[in-house]
Enzyme design. Structure first.
Site, mmCIF file in Angstrom:
data_model
loop_
_atom_site.group_PDB
_atom_site.id
_atom_site.type_symbol
_atom_site.label_atom_id
_atom_site.label_comp_id
_atom_site.label_asym_id
_atom_site.label_seq_id
_atom_site.Cartn_x
_atom_site.Cartn_y
_atom_site.Cartn_z
ATOM 1 C CE1 TYR A 45 -4.852 -2.167 4.671
ATOM 2 C CE2 TYR A 45 -4.101 0.030 4.037
ATOM 3 C CZ TYR A 45 -4.549 -1.237 3.687
ATOM 4 O OH TYR A 45 -4.688 -1.576 2.356
ATOM 5 C CB SER A 75 -0.896 0.008 1.244
ATOM 6 O OG SER A 75 -1.550 1.251 1.400
#
Length: 297
Positions: free
Chosen positions: A190, A177
């Site tokens: 995350y 990500s």
């Protein structure tokens, strides 16, 4: 002069022949006919679109998902391409489930060439907000995010990587990500978990090449901001459909001034899984509309 013209014409013919050969070779590189690709989290928005793209290039695709009904719904959305896609129930956090699924994929589809580790996600309970301070984030929510993203990448890499090690070839693509490059506010678990995915990608690339075969490659893509079911209402207002303050901030820091579309991932994924990138391993490719390159000024 006449001899020079003949040589020049001969050179031009040689160049044209070489270009023609190279173009044909490139076309073959992106032909996945006869190849089998397994995709964890394949029923999700991004995973199912990647599955469609690979099926469109001729691959036999195995969608692995904890929810087989969601996988079947994804296959139905693919229309004719769905005939090349098989759904397998798989819990990426359960070693036995992953090992059995890897065995089932090879048993039903005949072989394994590639793995896309697409399982991952976040949850509100692991995200800071005006009502949930960092100091109060519950350990079970943090643990859930860490395990889904990093353990949910490692366990399939073990099971399917063992098959690749035995056969001496294969390609893996992990889904990292933009958070792994630039930690974002609020989503601490995350961000940290995806940073771990990037680190693991580089570690595994070296390990597989040195210990088993240099023909086993491990890379990752790092998507920027794509609207998914998990982040849609962080970035857009549920009532009006307009951008939230966070959504506006992201667009303001994305030089291409838009969110990503699933099809924006296809080129990088196909390249990393294909022979066109056979000298590429251990890299994390940003697909972010320029977000990681922009300083904000």
């Amino acid at each position: 002069m006449a001899g020079s013209a003949v040589l020049e014409a001969g050179h031009e013919a040689e160049v044209a022949e070489r270009v023609s050969f190279n173009l044909a070779q490139l076309t073959r590189m992106y032909d996945f006919t006869g190849k089998t690709v397994a995709i964890t989290g394949g029923a999700g928005i991004l995973g199912s679109e990647i599955a469609s793209a690979l099926a469109g290039c001729g691959a036999s695709v195995a969608i692995l998902d904890v929810n087989p009904e969601a996988g079947k719904a994804a296959v139905d959305r693919m229309g004719e391409l769905g005939k090349q896609v098989t759904v397998f129930q798989c819990d990426v956090l359960n070693r036995d489930s992953v090992a059995q699924t890897a065995e089932d994929v090879v048993g039903r589809l005949g072989k394994l060439d590639c793995l896309v580790n697409g399982a991952g996600g976040n949850k509100p309970q692991a995200t800071t907000s005006p009502d949930l301070k960092f100091f109060d984030l519950p350990a079970d929510a943090l643990r859930w995010v860490f395990e889904l993203n990093i353990l949910g990448t490692i366990l399939p890499s073990q099971a399917f990587g063992k098959i690749m090690a035995a056969q001496g070839y294969g390609a893996m693509v992990n889904i990292s990500s933009m958070n792994s490059f630039r930690p974002l506010t609020r989503v601490l678990a995350y961000s940290a978990a995806k940073a771990a995915v990037s680190n693991f990608t580089q570690w595994l690339a070296v390990h597989m090449a040195q210990e088993y075969s240099p023909k086993i490659r491990v890379n990752a893509i790092a998507p920027g901001f794509f609207l998914t079911n998990q982040n849609r209402f962080l970035l857009t207002d549920k009532e009006t459909g307009g951008l939230t303050a966070r959504g506006n901030a992201i667009i303001g820091h994305t030089p291409m001034a838009r969110f990503g579309e699933p099809c924006d991932l296809f080129g990088a994924v196909l390249w990393l899984l294909s022979p066109a990138s056979e000298f590429v391993t251990g890299v994390i490719i940003p697909i972010d509309g320029g977000f990681s390159a922009f300083s904000g000024v």
